[in-house]
Motif scaffolding. Sequence first.
Motif, PDB file in Angstrom:
ATOM      1  N   GLU A  32      96.961  -2.349 -15.866  1.00 23.61           N
ATOM      2  CA  GLU A  32      97.458  -1.494 -14.781  1.00 23.61           C
ATOM      3  C   GLU A  32      98.708  -0.730 -15.205  1.00 23.61           C
ATOM      4  OE1 GLU A  32      96.487  -3.478 -10.523  1.00 23.61           O
ATOM      5  OE2 GLU A  32      97.652  -4.741 -11.892  1.00 23.61           O
ATOM      6  N   GLU A  36      98.220   3.066 -14.921  1.00 22.27           N
ATOM      7  CA  GLU A  36      98.800   3.559 -13.678  1.00 22.27           C
ATOM      8  C   GLU A  36     100.301   3.819 -13.745  1.00 22.27           C
ATOM      9  OE1 GLU A  36      96.995   4.350 -11.039  1.00 22.27           O
ATOM     10  OE2 GLU A  36      95.128   3.650 -11.933  1.00 22.27           O
ATOM     11  N   LYS A 111      98.871   3.792  -4.972  1.00 12.72           N
ATOM     12  CA  LYS A 111      97.721   3.855  -5.878  1.00 12.72           C
ATOM     13  C   LYS A 111      96.553   4.654  -5.310  1.00 12.72           C
ATOM     14  CE  LYS A 111      95.088   0.877  -8.944  1.00 12.72           C
ATOM     15  NZ  LYS A 111      94.888  -0.493  -9.430  1.00 12.72           N
ATOM     16  N   ARG A 114      97.014   8.572  -5.631  1.00 12.14           N
ATOM     17  CA  ARG A 114      97.290   9.212  -6.920  1.00 12.14           C
ATOM     18  C   ARG A 114      96.214  10.232  -7.263  1.00 12.14           C
ATOM     19  NH1 ARG A 114      99.285   3.544  -9.573  1.00 12.14           N
ATOM     20  NH2 ARG A 114     101.138   3.435  -8.254  1.00 12.14           N
TER      21      ARG A 114
END
Length: 176
Positions: A32, A36, A111, A114
């Motif tokens: 992640e 991310e 998240k 995005r």
Amino acid sequence: MIVYEQTSTLAQLEEILSLQQLNLPNKLSMEEKEQEGFLTVEHSLDVLKEMHAKCPHIIAVDEGNVVGYALCMHPQFAHSIEVLKPMFHEIDKMVQNNQNHMVMGQICVAKEYRGQGIFRGLYKTMKENLPEGFDGIITEVDAKNQRSLNAHKAVGFTELKKYSSEGKDWHLILLT
């Protein structure tokens, strides 16, 4: 519909902290963090309130909920957060009269939001709401956070300097 605005309530500051908690490195897997991105600093409500009082933060709101934020950190807070002190030291060395540049203290997008232009919208709104006399935004990005580095480059940030501090490599960047 996403609305961009400056923080105006305690509840919004608390929502920023909730979103922040979800994106700290200790809450994310290695995968992640690589895919991310991640946050470096964990703020307290008291510090967020003090920063807000000097220059309200920028938030992206959807149906009344904060789904993204960019923290405005006036240079007077240079000694308020330990991990950011080296950044302010580098800013002092690189930029003449750093009082003309607002520091973006942290940016984060939820998240599920995005890839929808919110990152860009937060910076656009931040630039539009800089206090009088400020003509740019400075921030730093952990060299390991490739997603964040690429996103900042895409919105027009240019590199001022690469430096190391406390075992981490940083990119000090500027948006004018």
